[in-house]
Motif scaffolding. Structure first.
Motif, PDB file in Angstrom:
ATOM      1  N   ARG A   1      10.799   1.874  -6.339  1.00 31.26           N
ATOM      2  CA  ARG A   1      11.397   1.434  -7.604  1.00 31.26           C
ATOM      3  C   ARG A   1      10.593   1.861  -8.827  1.00 31.26           C
ATOM      4  NH1 ARG A   1      12.262  -4.626  -5.292  1.00 31.26           N
ATOM      5  NH2 ARG A   1      14.031  -4.137  -3.953  1.00 31.26           N
ATOM      6  N   LEU A   2       9.499   2.545  -8.627  1.00 32.43           N
ATOM      7  CA  LEU A   2       8.606   2.887  -9.728  1.00 32.43           C
ATOM      8  C   LEU A   2       9.235   3.925 -10.655  1.00 32.43           C
ATOM      9  CD1 LEU A   2       5.668   2.126 -10.612  1.00 32.43           C
ATOM     10  CD2 LEU A   2       4.964   4.277  -9.554  1.00 32.43           C
ATOM     11  N   PRO A   3       9.387   3.594 -11.928  1.00 26.39           N
ATOM     12  CA  PRO A   3       9.961   4.566 -12.866  1.00 26.39           C
ATOM     13  C   PRO A   3       9.049   5.794 -13.040  1.00 26.39           C
ATOM     14  CG  PRO A   3       9.971   2.347 -13.806  1.00 26.39           C
ATOM     15  CD  PRO A   3       9.113   2.308 -12.564  1.00 26.39           C
ATOM     16  N   ALA A   4       9.628   6.862 -13.500  1.00 25.41           N
ATOM     17  CA  ALA A   4       8.857   8.075 -13.783  1.00 25.41           C
ATOM     18  C   ALA A   4       7.776   7.759 -14.808  1.00 25.41           C
ATOM     19  CB  ALA A   4       9.787   9.161 -14.312  1.00 25.41           C
ATOM     20  N   ASP A   5       6.668   8.456 -14.724  1.00 22.71           N
ATOM     21  CA  ASP A   5       5.537   8.308 -15.643  1.00 22.71           C
ATOM     22  C   ASP A   5       4.916   6.910 -15.614  1.00 22.71           C
ATOM     23  OD1 ASP A   5       5.950  10.932 -16.383  1.00 22.71           O
ATOM     24  OD2 ASP A   5       7.183  10.406 -18.100  1.00 22.71           O
ATOM     25  N   HIS A   6       5.062   6.196 -14.497  1.00 21.82           N
ATOM     26  CA  HIS A   6       4.437   4.893 -14.318  1.00 21.82           C
ATOM     27  C   HIS A   6       3.440   4.974 -13.166  1.00 21.82           C
ATOM     28  CE1 HIS A   6       7.540   3.443 -16.950  1.00 21.82           C
ATOM     29  NE2 HIS A   6       7.145   2.184 -16.811  1.00 21.82           N
ATOM     30  N   CYS A   7       2.528   4.034 -13.160  1.00 26.44           N
ATOM     31  CA  CYS A   7       1.501   3.949 -12.131  1.00 26.44           C
ATOM     32  C   CYS A   7       1.560   2.550 -11.530  1.00 26.44           C
ATOM     33  CB  CYS A   7       0.124   4.188 -12.772  1.00 26.44           C
ATOM     34  SG  CYS A   7      -1.269   4.014 -11.645  1.00 26.44           S
ATOM     35  N   LEU A   8       1.509   2.461 -10.215  1.00 18.16           N
ATOM     36  CA  LEU A   8       1.482   1.177  -9.537  1.00 18.16           C
ATOM     37  C   LEU A   8       0.026   0.755  -9.367  1.00 18.16           C
ATOM     38  CD1 LEU A   8       3.211  -0.991  -8.092  1.00 18.16           C
ATOM     39  CD2 LEU A   8       2.770   0.259  -5.969  1.00 18.16           C
ATOM     40  N   LEU A   9      -0.305  -0.418  -9.873  1.00 17.31           N
ATOM     41  CA  LEU A   9      -1.643  -0.988  -9.692  1.00 17.31           C
ATOM     42  C   LEU A   9      -1.523  -2.094  -8.668  1.00 17.31           C
ATOM     43  CD1 LEU A   9      -4.609  -1.583 -10.222  1.00 17.31           C
ATOM     44  CD2 LEU A   9      -3.923  -2.791 -12.306  1.00 17.31           C
ATOM     45  N   VAL A  10      -2.156  -1.892  -7.524  1.00 21.51           N
ATOM     46  CA  VAL A  10      -2.118  -2.853  -6.432  1.00 21.51           C
ATOM     47  C   VAL A  10      -3.450  -3.587  -6.378  1.00 21.51           C
ATOM     48  CG1 VAL A  10      -1.840  -3.165  -3.949  1.00 21.51           C
ATOM     49  CG2 VAL A  10      -0.598  -1.320  -5.112  1.00 21.51           C
ATOM     50  N   THR A  11      -3.377  -4.906  -6.425  1.00 21.81           N
ATOM     51  CA  THR A  11      -4.555  -5.731  -6.201  1.00 21.81           C
ATOM     52  C   THR A  11      -4.532  -6.113  -4.724  1.00 21.81           C
ATOM     53  OG1 THR A  11      -4.406  -6.599  -8.439  1.00 21.81           O
ATOM     54  CG2 THR A  11      -5.769  -7.819  -6.899  1.00 21.81           C
ATOM     55  N   HIS A  12      -5.612  -5.779  -4.034  1.00 19.68           N
ATOM     56  CA  HIS A  12      -5.648  -5.941  -2.577  1.00 19.68           C
ATOM     57  C   HIS A  12      -7.018  -6.473  -2.197  1.00 19.68           C
ATOM     58  CE1 HIS A  12      -4.456  -5.243   1.518  1.00 19.68           C
ATOM     59  NE2 HIS A  12      -3.608  -4.263   1.265  1.00 19.68           N
ATOM     60  N   ARG A  13      -7.108  -7.030  -0.998  1.00 24.46           N
ATOM     61  CA  ARG A  13      -8.415  -7.529  -0.554  1.00 24.46           C
ATOM     62  C   ARG A  13      -9.188  -6.504   0.277  1.00 24.46           C
ATOM     63  NH1 ARG A  13      -4.538 -10.465   2.122  1.00 24.46           N
ATOM     64  NH2 ARG A  13      -4.522 -10.093   4.344  1.00 24.46           N
ATOM     65  N   ARG A  14      -8.522  -5.405   0.630  1.00 22.27           N
ATOM     66  CA  ARG A  14      -9.204  -4.321   1.351  1.00 22.27           C
ATOM     67  C   ARG A  14      -8.425  -3.019   1.159  1.00 22.27           C
ATOM     68  NH1 ARG A  14      -7.917  -7.688   5.777  1.00 22.27           N
ATOM     69  NH2 ARG A  14      -5.857  -7.218   6.556  1.00 22.27           N
ATOM     70  N   GLN A  15      -9.094  -1.920   1.468  1.00 23.09           N
ATOM     71  CA  GLN A  15      -8.421  -0.626   1.347  1.00 23.09           C
ATOM     72  C   GLN A  15      -7.382  -0.483   2.454  1.00 23.09           C
ATOM     73  OE1 GLN A  15     -10.340   2.980   0.232  1.00 23.09           O
ATOM     74  NE2 GLN A  15     -12.300   1.921  -0.014  1.00 23.09           N
ATOM     75  N   PRO A  16      -6.165  -0.106   2.106  1.00 23.72           N
ATOM     76  CA  PRO A  16      -5.106   0.059   3.105  1.00 23.72           C
ATOM     77  C   PRO A  16      -5.125   1.477   3.689  1.00 23.72           C
ATOM     78  CG  PRO A  16      -4.182   0.258   0.925  1.00 23.72           C
ATOM     79  CD  PRO A  16      -5.649  -0.058   0.746  1.00 23.72           C
ATOM     80  N   PHE A  17      -6.116   1.776   4.504  1.00 25.63           N
ATOM     81  CA  PHE A  17      -6.300   3.129   5.024  1.00 25.63           C
ATOM     82  C   PHE A  17      -5.049   3.717   5.679  1.00 25.63           C
ATOM     83  CE2 PHE A  17     -10.753   1.670   4.760  1.00 25.63           C
ATOM     84  CZ  PHE A  17     -11.232   2.659   3.923  1.00 25.63           C
ATOM     85  N   PRO A  18      -4.252   2.954   6.449  1.00 20.31           N
ATOM     86  CA  PRO A  18      -3.042   3.548   7.030  1.00 20.31           C
ATOM     87  C   PRO A  18      -2.040   4.021   5.973  1.00 20.31           C
ATOM     88  CG  PRO A  18      -3.596   1.518   8.167  1.00 20.31           C
ATOM     89  CD  PRO A  18      -4.491   1.601   6.954  1.00 20.31           C
ATOM     90  N   LEU A  19      -2.088   3.442   4.798  1.00 16.83           N
ATOM     91  CA  LEU A  19      -1.174   3.824   3.721  1.00 16.83           C
ATOM     92  C   LEU A  19      -1.517   5.179   3.121  1.00 16.83           C
ATOM     93  CD1 LEU A  19       1.114   3.048   1.679  1.00 16.83           C
ATOM     94  CD2 LEU A  19      -0.692   1.964   0.315  1.00 16.83           C
ATOM     95  N   TYR A  20      -2.786   5.531   3.087  1.00 15.14           N
ATOM     96  CA  TYR A  20      -3.224   6.730   2.370  1.00 15.14           C
ATOM     97  C   TYR A  20      -2.562   8.016   2.874  1.00 15.14           C
ATOM     98  CZ  TYR A  20      -6.802   3.778   0.220  1.00 15.14           C
ATOM     99  OH  TYR A  20      -7.464   2.803  -0.482  1.00 15.14           O
ATOM    100  N   GLU A  21      -2.446   8.191   4.176  1.00 22.08           N
ATOM    101  CA  GLU A  21      -1.809   9.395   4.710  1.00 22.08           C
ATOM    102  C   GLU A  21      -0.320   9.416   4.363  1.00 22.08           C
ATOM    103  OE1 GLU A  21      -1.260  13.065   6.239  1.00 22.08           O
ATOM    104  OE2 GLU A  21      -3.169  12.084   5.860  1.00 22.08           O
ATOM    105  N   LYS A  22       0.330   8.256   4.421  1.00 25.25           N
ATOM    106  CA  LYS A  22       1.746   8.174   4.055  1.00 25.25           C
ATOM    107  C   LYS A  22       1.947   8.561   2.593  1.00 25.25           C
ATOM    108  CE  LYS A  22       2.769   4.445   7.297  1.00 25.25           C
ATOM    109  NZ  LYS A  22       3.714   5.061   8.200  1.00 25.25           N
TER     110      LYS A  22
END
Length: 90
Positions: A26-47
């Motif tokens: 749903r992220l509009p063009a020219d926007h950045c998603l800032l995720v607050t997390h308690r750890r790095q989501p390593f499985p997400l990075y390759e995706k």
């Protein structure tokens, strides 16, 4: 570049991944998603890489990170707006 913020710190796996992927869809063009997390989501990075997303992770402490996710084509735009800044929403 504007920020869209999601906080997944209180969610149990796999909910953080689901929330992040949904927010990116749903992220509009020219926007950045800032995720607050308690750890790095390593499985997400390759995706992210495979889907032409880039990311920048700031580790604040053991249980607190800020993860910026943006389109790879917006790398320069991200660097102009946010690179070098420290975000700690907690």
């Amino acid at each position: 570049m504007k920020l869209v913020v999601v906080d997944v710190t209180e969610l149990a796996p796999p909910e953080p991944m689901t929330v992040i992927i949904t927010a990116l869809a749903r992220l509009p063009a020219d926007h950045c998603l800032l995720v607050t997390h308690r750890r790095q989501p390593f499985p997400l990075y390759e995706k992210l890489h495979q889907a032409a997303w880039a990311y920048h992770c700031q580790v604040h402490d053991e249980d607190n990170i800020s993860l910026f996710i943006y389109r790879q084509i917006d790398q320069l735009l991200f660097e102009q707006h946010f690179d070098g800044e420290v975000f700690n929403p907690l």
